[in-house]
Design a protein around this motif. Structure first.
Motif, PDB file in Angstrom:
ATOM      1  N   ALA A  60       0.887  -1.131  -0.210  1.00 35.12           N
ATOM      2  CA  ALA A  60       0.007   0.009   0.032  1.00 35.12           C
ATOM      3  C   ALA A  60       0.972   1.477   0.249  1.00 35.12           C
ATOM      4  CB  ALA A  60      -0.846   0.217   1.123  1.00 35.12           C
ATOM      5  N   TYR A  61       0.635   2.179  -0.801  1.00 32.19           N
ATOM      6  CA  TYR A  61       1.265   3.457  -1.147  1.00 32.19           C
ATOM      7  C   TYR A  61       0.179   4.435  -0.616  1.00 32.19           C
ATOM      8  CZ  TYR A  61       3.810   7.272  -3.560  1.00 32.19           C
ATOM      9  OH  TYR A  61       4.423   8.643  -3.546  1.00 32.19           O
ATOM     10  N   THR A  62       0.398   5.019   0.528  1.00 29.42           N
ATOM     11  CA  THR A  62      -0.693   5.765   1.116  1.00 29.42           C
ATOM     12  C   THR A  62       0.096   7.189   1.536  1.00 29.42           C
ATOM     13  OG1 THR A  62      -0.320   5.232   3.158  1.00 29.42           O
ATOM     14  CG2 THR A  62      -1.940   3.986   1.797  1.00 29.42           C
ATOM     15  N   ALA A  63      -0.811   8.406   1.687  1.00 30.34           N
ATOM     16  CA  ALA A  63      -0.135   9.675   1.727  1.00 30.34           C
ATOM     17  C   ALA A  63      -1.220  10.495   2.716  1.00 30.34           C
ATOM     18  CB  ALA A  63       0.327  10.027   0.611  1.00 30.34           C
ATOM     19  N   GLU A  64      -1.581  10.306   3.996  1.00 39.12           N
ATOM     20  CA  GLU A  64      -2.409  10.885   4.928  1.00 39.12           C
ATOM     21  C   GLU A  64      -3.744  11.429   4.195  1.00 39.12           C
ATOM     22  OE1 GLU A  64      -0.316  14.082   6.799  1.00 39.12           O
ATOM     23  OE2 GLU A  64       0.495  12.378   8.240  1.00 39.12           O
ATOM     24  N   GLY A  65      -4.555  10.783   3.525  1.00 36.72           N
ATOM     25  CA  GLY A  65      -5.610  11.440   2.985  1.00 36.72           C
ATOM     26  C   GLY A  65      -5.740  11.699   1.351  1.00 36.72           C
ATOM     27  N   ASP A  66      -4.321  11.766   0.863  1.00 34.73           N
ATOM     28  CA  ASP A  66      -4.252  11.665  -0.569  1.00 34.73           C
ATOM     29  C   ASP A  66      -4.713  10.375  -1.223  1.00 34.73           C
ATOM     30  OD1 ASP A  66      -3.513  14.511  -0.258  1.00 34.73           O
ATOM     31  OD2 ASP A  66      -1.469  14.172  -0.835  1.00 34.73           O
ATOM     32  N   PRO A  67      -5.055  10.642  -2.556  1.00 29.94           N
ATOM     33  CA  PRO A  67      -5.357   9.073  -2.907  1.00 29.94           C
ATOM     34  C   PRO A  67      -4.283   8.237  -3.030  1.00 29.94           C
ATOM     35  CG  PRO A  67      -5.906  11.021  -4.534  1.00 29.94           C
ATOM     36  CD  PRO A  67      -5.042  11.699  -3.254  1.00 29.94           C
ATOM     37  N   ASN A  68      -4.632   6.890  -2.732  1.00 24.72           N
ATOM     38  CA  ASN A  68      -3.903   5.887  -2.260  1.00 24.72           C
ATOM     39  C   ASN A  68      -3.463   5.162  -3.622  1.00 24.72           C
ATOM     40  OD1 ASN A  68      -3.940   6.256   0.361  1.00 24.72           O
ATOM     41  ND2 ASN A  68      -5.221   4.841   0.681  1.00 24.72           N
ATOM     42  N   THR A  69      -2.498   4.400  -3.948  1.00 24.72           N
ATOM     43  CA  THR A  69      -2.217   3.674  -4.800  1.00 24.72           C
ATOM     44  C   THR A  69      -1.892   2.173  -4.380  1.00 24.72           C
ATOM     45  OG1 THR A  69      -1.188   5.215  -6.156  1.00 24.72           O
ATOM     46  CG2 THR A  69      -0.425   3.006  -6.671  1.00 24.72           C
ATOM     47  N   GLY A  70      -2.242   1.115  -5.016  1.00 31.15           N
ATOM     48  CA  GLY A  70      -2.239  -0.091  -4.560  1.00 31.15           C
ATOM     49  C   GLY A  70      -0.887  -1.120  -5.476  1.00 31.15           C
TER      50      GLY A  70
ATOM     51  N   PHE B 266      -7.816  20.907  -6.959  1.00 32.18           N
ATOM     52  CA  PHE B 266      -6.850  20.447  -6.102  1.00 32.18           C
ATOM     53  C   PHE B 266      -5.293  20.448  -6.935  1.00 32.18           C
ATOM     54  CE2 PHE B 266      -7.544  17.466  -2.103  1.00 32.18           C
ATOM     55  CZ  PHE B 266      -6.390  17.817  -1.732  1.00 32.18           C
ATOM     56  N   PRO B 267      -4.903  21.669  -7.129  1.00 33.52           N
ATOM     57  CA  PRO B 267      -3.766  21.666  -7.870  1.00 33.52           C
ATOM     58  C   PRO B 267      -2.452  20.826  -7.330  1.00 33.52           C
ATOM     59  CG  PRO B 267      -4.203  23.854  -6.864  1.00 33.52           C
ATOM     60  CD  PRO B 267      -5.430  23.090  -6.904  1.00 33.52           C
ATOM     61  N   ARG B 268      -2.465  20.915  -6.072  1.00 33.57           N
ATOM     62  CA  ARG B 268      -1.324  20.198  -5.520  1.00 33.57           C
ATOM     63  C   ARG B 268      -1.153  18.673  -5.831  1.00 33.57           C
ATOM     64  NH1 ARG B 268      -0.779  16.707  -1.349  1.00 33.57           N
ATOM     65  NH2 ARG B 268      -2.870  17.327  -0.259  1.00 33.57           N
ATOM     66  N   LEU B 269      -2.279  18.190  -6.192  1.00 33.96           N
ATOM     67  CA  LEU B 269      -2.337  16.559  -6.748  1.00 33.96           C
ATOM     68  C   LEU B 269      -2.096  16.584  -7.943  1.00 33.96           C
ATOM     69  CD1 LEU B 269      -5.348  15.402  -4.513  1.00 33.96           C
ATOM     70  CD2 LEU B 269      -2.758  15.097  -3.913  1.00 33.96           C
ATOM     71  N   PHE B 270      -1.860  17.679  -8.744  1.00 36.78           N
ATOM     72  CA  PHE B 270      -1.417  17.600 -10.247  1.00 36.78           C
ATOM     73  C   PHE B 270      -0.101  18.245 -10.406  1.00 36.78           C
ATOM     74  CE2 PHE B 270      -6.043  16.730 -10.066  1.00 36.78           C
ATOM     75  CZ  PHE B 270      -6.163  15.918 -11.139  1.00 36.78           C
ATOM     76  N   ARG B 271       0.815  17.847  -9.736  1.00 37.99           N
ATOM     77  CA  ARG B 271       2.360  18.277  -9.725  1.00 37.99           C
ATOM     78  C   ARG B 271       2.706  17.793 -11.065  1.00 37.99           C
ATOM     79  NH1 ARG B 271       4.298  15.735  -6.036  1.00 37.99           N
ATOM     80  NH2 ARG B 271       5.525  14.246  -6.959  1.00 37.99           N
ATOM     81  N   ALA B 272       3.527  18.912 -11.845  1.00 32.55           N
ATOM     82  CA  ALA B 272       3.888  18.725 -13.287  1.00 32.55           C
ATOM     83  C   ALA B 272       2.730  18.418 -13.891  1.00 32.55           C
ATOM     84  CB  ALA B 272       4.935  17.507 -13.297  1.00 32.55           C
ATOM     85  N   VAL B 273       1.582  19.088 -14.072  1.00 36.03           N
ATOM     86  CA  VAL B 273       0.313  18.909 -14.771  1.00 36.03           C
ATOM     87  C   VAL B 273       0.730  18.863 -16.340  1.00 36.03           C
ATOM     88  CG1 VAL B 273      -0.277  21.337 -14.860  1.00 36.03           C
ATOM     89  CG2 VAL B 273      -2.151  19.628 -14.947  1.00 36.03           C
ATOM     90  N   GLU B 274       1.709  19.427 -16.740  1.00 33.59           N
ATOM     91  CA  GLU B 274       2.080  19.636 -18.169  1.00 33.59           C
ATOM     92  C   GLU B 274       2.615  18.143 -18.538  1.00 33.59           C
ATOM     93  OE1 GLU B 274       5.691  20.418 -15.606  1.00 33.59           O
ATOM     94  OE2 GLU B 274       3.574  21.256 -15.682  1.00 33.59           O
TER      95      GLU B 274
END
Length: 321
Positions: A28-38, A125-133
């Motif tokens: 489990a890849y988790t980050a305090e309430g940010d979207p998780n990845t399995g 939620f721009p923080r969750l789209f780092r390097a959106v380009e």
């Protein structure tokens, strides 16, 4: 209600990441309430469950995977169509990617509203789209299914399920029956609000029942910490069921009383704030949640498409009147 910055545009603090092994094959890849990845590491390959929001952000997941295995990442499973979960899939192309897997209803949603959703979520939620380009465009599945498919990753059985509508109409879960580990996507949350802006609230509890009938011993929820024992798993199901049923009941009662949307928001807050106001992304989610619950309670079966313009109109109407 005091006016607040739109959605989570003011949320700029990066969250600490955890990468935990839950069983012989599950991480489990988790980050305090940010979207998780399995992550599922089979005998001959790796599966990623939810691809992050951008290819650059996917590299952080890949780096963790490469600390424990050099096997090719052959599969990316999309638990649903939301941009924050799918737009990073292209980041796995150089890692051995063979298939992007999604339910057929998820494919339909990408085709119908994927572009609008991408623009909407980046604005929220721009923080969750780092390097959106770095996003090359929409993510399209290469393998779809209607109810269930099974993959064998060597000797490991991996069932990919569409248990029913809930968070969206296309929700997908990944189930490892030999190890009783469930990757639920946003059908289950832990210590985080349920985003229900595209939900089928009346259907969600029955979909949870189908997942709970699997009797998972461990769950990777869509957001929040991994649920690593059966008591925590029971609590995760109970919490999610309580959140969505309380929200929908408030909307049904408000509609029955003839409340408008703003009055419905006030009434819902009076019930939900004491129970849920402390959890991750509650303030972000609630305006979208109440709007969808109000629509569904008013007889609008299928969620309306969110656009960046509609997001802001709704937000300001509920914040400022």
């Amino acid at each position: 209600m005091n006016a607040k910055a739109f959605a989570s545009v003011a949320d700029l603090e990066e969250k600490p990441v955890s990468f935990e092994r839950l069983s012989e094959h599950a991480w489990a890849y988790t980050a305090e309430g940010d979207p998780n990845t399995g992550v599922v590491i089979g005998d001959d390959s790796v599966m990623i469950i939810d691809a992050t929001a951008t290819p650059v952000m996917a590299k952080s997941v890949i780096a963790k995977v490469r600390e424990v295995t050099d096997k090719p990442i052959k599969y990316v499973v999309l638990t649903h169509y939301h941009a924050v979960r799918v737009l990073g899939a292209s980041g796995y192309r150089d890692e051995g990617l063979e298939h992007i897997i999604a339910s057929y209803p998820t494919y339909e949603l990408i085709r119908e509203r994927g572009q609008q959703d991408m623009e909407s979520e980046i604005g929220r939620f721009p923080r969750l789209f780092r390097a959106v380009e770095s996003i090359p465009g929409l993510t399209w599945p290469t393998l779809t299914f209607k109810e269930e498919i099974t993959l064998w990753m060597g000797s490991l059985e991996v069932r990919i399920l569409h248990p029913g509508a809930g968070h969206t109409k296309g929700d997908t879960a990944v189930w490892l029956p030999q190890e009783r580990v469930l990757f639920s996507g946003d059908l289950i949350e832990a210590e985080a609000a349920c985003y229900t802006g595209d939900a089928y609230l009346a259907d969600w509890p029955a979909t949870l029942d189908r997942l709970e009938a699997l009797q998972p011993a461990k769950v990777v929820p869509g957001r929040g910490p991994a649920l690593k024992d059966e008591a925590a798993v029971r609590a995760g199901f109970q919490y999610t069921r309580d959140f969505v049923t309380t929200l929908y009941r408030c909307a049904q009662e408000a509609v029955a009383r003839g409340y408008d949307l703003k009055k419905t928001m006030e009434y819902t807050r009076s019930v939900m704030d004491p129970k849920f106001g402390h959890v991750f992304i509650y303030e972000h989610c609630l305006p979208f949640d109440v709007t969808r619950a109000y629509d569904e309670a008013s007889g609008i079966r299928d969620p309306r498409i969110w656009t960046a313009e509609r997001d802001r109109q709704m937000w300001h109407a509920l914040q400022e009147g």
